[in-house]
Design a protein around this motif. Structure first.
Motif, PDB file in Angstrom:
ATOM      1  N   GLY A 181       0.820  -1.207   0.000  1.00 13.88           N
ATOM      2  CA  GLY A 181       0.000   0.000   0.000  1.00 13.88           C
ATOM      3  C   GLY A 181       0.847   1.246   0.000  1.00 13.88           C
ATOM      4  O   GLY A 181       1.960   1.259   0.548  1.00 13.88           O
ATOM      5  N   SER A 185      -2.311   4.901   3.120  1.00 15.06           N
ATOM      6  CA  SER A 185      -3.346   4.023   2.564  1.00 15.06           C
ATOM      7  C   SER A 185      -4.023   3.171   3.627  1.00 15.06           C
ATOM      8  O   SER A 185      -5.070   2.577   3.362  1.00 15.06           O
ATOM      9  N   HIS A 353      -3.604  -2.390  -0.206  1.00 15.10           N
ATOM     10  CA  HIS A 353      -4.339  -1.152   0.001  1.00 15.10           C
ATOM     11  C   HIS A 353      -4.195  -0.276  -1.253  1.00 15.10           C
ATOM     12  O   HIS A 353      -3.744  -0.756  -2.292  1.00 15.10           O
ATOM     13  N   ARG A 354      -4.550   0.984  -1.137  1.00 16.57           N
ATOM     14  CA  ARG A 354      -4.441   1.860  -2.311  1.00 16.57           C
ATOM     15  C   ARG A 354      -2.996   1.910  -2.774  1.00 16.57           C
ATOM     16  O   ARG A 354      -2.068   2.095  -1.998  1.00 16.57           O
ATOM     17  N   ASN A 356      -0.254   3.360  -6.026  1.00 16.21           N
ATOM     18  CA  ASN A 356      -0.108   4.509  -6.924  1.00 16.21           C
ATOM     19  C   ASN A 356      -0.027   4.121  -8.393  1.00 16.21           C
ATOM     20  O   ASN A 356      -0.140   4.987  -9.261  1.00 16.21           O
ATOM     21  N   ILE A 379      -9.183   1.720  -5.828  1.00 15.33           N
ATOM     22  CA  ILE A 379      -9.464   2.170  -4.462  1.00 15.33           C
ATOM     23  C   ILE A 379      -9.244   3.677  -4.391  1.00 15.33           C
ATOM     24  O   ILE A 379      -8.148   4.162  -4.687  1.00 15.33           O
ATOM     25  N   ALA A 381      -8.544   7.486  -2.974  1.00 19.07           N
ATOM     26  CA  ALA A 381      -7.584   7.962  -1.977  1.00 19.07           C
ATOM     27  C   ALA A 381      -8.263   8.342  -0.665  1.00 19.07           C
ATOM     28  O   ALA A 381      -7.633   8.287   0.397  1.00 19.07           O
ATOM     29  N   ARG A 384      -9.279   5.567   3.310  1.00 16.87           N
ATOM     30  CA  ARG A 384      -8.119   4.925   3.928  1.00 16.87           C
ATOM     31  C   ARG A 384      -8.554   3.656   4.641  1.00 16.87           C
ATOM     32  O   ARG A 384      -9.595   3.615   5.291  1.00 16.87           O
TER      33      ARG A 384
END
Length: 451
Positions: A181, A185, A353-354, A356, A379, A381, A384
């Motif tokens: 992540g 995130s 998780h999120r 880039n 996902i 931004a 979280r």
């Protein structure tokens, strides 16, 4: 009549406000009843519109022609059970001959619209029986874990799934895991939930946090060993490898492979050993794996190769010795050097998780669940903690961990500090505990402090 109309408007407004501000309360009071009625009334027409019906058998058609009766209608899957839950409905269906569980899964989105539910997922329980889970609202918007969960040794509830069920981290089923992540995130909160879930259990926690210990050191009272720099991390991993070898000798001595010993009593890992001989299981939490793999000169390169080699050994052989890896990072690809992809192949559990970029999502799911890659890069931004969790089976789920503040985690770890085992191999790496009755020991190895 005017009073009744005013009362009705107020009730409708209150219900609408409740649905907007407190969807969980709305579901438990009004939503579940309306949803059950809606499913039962619309069931036949919805199944037909979604292509989940089969024609009547030939003998029924022949009987209708002989008796001059109307032609029987197409048959829908039979409802075995309809069970309301605190987040939605669980519908168990018996499929008709010729139907497949994939047909129901493919129609999930159409079922969601037709039954006016927030989400619909399905899974096959056994041959011909499918369970359809419907959620009445966005359970991940405001995560509320159930009060009672099925917790057992080395099985920790860490998040809530999109279908309303609890997501568990089961170390005996999936020994090693990777969590990816970007910054902010939600990785730290996810890791914090793991520590909070493991704190009341009889397990040793070993932390490697090369950000000078800022993430894991506040929880130090529940850790048997902590490393806050790569040099100390290398020594901690060496000690764990030595512990693993010693445990294998204990298992070997207790196998007792003779003809009169039942198969169930032959020891193959620590869980087959008698209670008085069973070593304490160890969970190793690595906060940022890239800090262990980066180097700037020849000396650091040697240290890096030593660290990665130890991690690969623990990932390949540590399960039977009760040593489990929980590795976190922002990226985990081949650019970190040799041995990294070999390590990643041993990390069965994957949580992203999120991220880039799509490449980072591919690092997590490209080799096990390609469909999850698209979900991971979508996902937003602002959410979280939202993550995609998968494993080598190819299945994946959208999950979100409840927010646990650092203060809450510290309080729980302090409350269970008496459960922190003292492992001889890791004694030199016990963290400094200000205000404790235990003699403080620095993070660096004691021998280095005395030289």
């Amino acid at each position: 009549m005017t009073g009744f109309a005013v009362t009705l408007v107020l009730v409708v407004a209150a219900v609408g406000l409740l649905r907007w501000r407190r969807p969980a309360w709305y579901w438990l009071t009004f939503g579940v009843t309306l949803a059950v009625v809606r499913v039962l009334v619309r069931y036949g027409s919805v199944m037909d519109a979604c292509g989940l019906t089969v024609p009547p058998p030939q003998w029924r058609l022949a009987l209708a022609r002989v008796t001059n009766r109307p032609i029987p209608e197409s048959r829908s899957p039979r409802i075995l059970r309809l069970r309301p839950t605190r987040t939605g409905l669980v519908l168990r269906l018996k499929l008709r001959p010729g139907q497949d569980a994939f047909d129901v899964a493919a129609a999930s989105d159409r079922l969601r619209h037709s039954f006016s539910m927030y989400g619909v997922t399905s899974r096959e329980l056994r041959s011909g029986v499918v369970e359809v889970r419907m959620t009445g609202y966005d359970v991940l918007k405001r995560v509320q874990m159930p009060i009672e969960t099925e917790t057992r040794q080395m099985r920790v509830p860490v998040a809530l799934r999109q279908d309303g069920s609890v997501h568990y981290r089961d170390y005996r089923a999936i020994p090693h895991a990777l969590t990816l992540g970007a910054t902010e995130s939600g990785k730290s909160v996810y890791q914090r939930n793991l520590v909070v879930g493991l704190a009341p259990m009889d397990v040793a926690l070993v932390g490697i946090d090369c950000k000078q210990g800022v993430e894991l050191f506040p929880l130090a009272r529940r850790f048997s060993a902590l490393a806050d720099d790569p040099d100390t991390a290398a020594e901690v991993l060496d000690a764990l490898v030595e512990r693993m070898k010693r445990i294998y000798q204990v298992i070997r001595a207790q196998q007792r492979i003779t003809a009169d010993v039942p198969d169930a009593e032959i020891a193959a890992d620590i869980w087959d050993l008698p209670d008085h001989l069973r070593p304490v299981p160890v969970v190793v939490l690595v906060d940022e794996v890239a800090e262990l793999a980066l180097y700037a000169n020849k000396e650091e390169e040697k240290r890096r190769d030593r660290i990665v080699t130890d991690l690969v050994r623990l990932a390949q052989l540590g399960r039977a010795a009760g040593i489990y890896l929980e590795i976190c990072g922002q990226r985990f690809g081949s650019e970190l050097g040799k041995g990294i992809t070999m390590l990643r192949a041993q990390l069965t559990g994957r949580t992203a998780h999120r991220v880039n970029d799509e490449t980072s999502a591919n690092m997590a799911f490209g080799d096990i669940a390609p469909d999850a890659v698209l979900a991971a890069i979508q996902i937003p931004a602002e959410t979280r903690g939202l993550a995609i969790a998968g494993d080598s089976s190819g299945g994946w789920h959208r999950i979100r961990a409840p927010h646990t503040s650092l203060r809450q985690a510290v309080n729980i770890c302090n409350r269970h500090a008496d459960r922190t085992p003292e492992l001889p191999e890791l004694a030199p790496f016990r963290p400094t505990l200000p205000g404790s009755d235990v003699t403080p020991v620095p993070l660096a190895k004691a021998s280095s402090a005395t030289t």
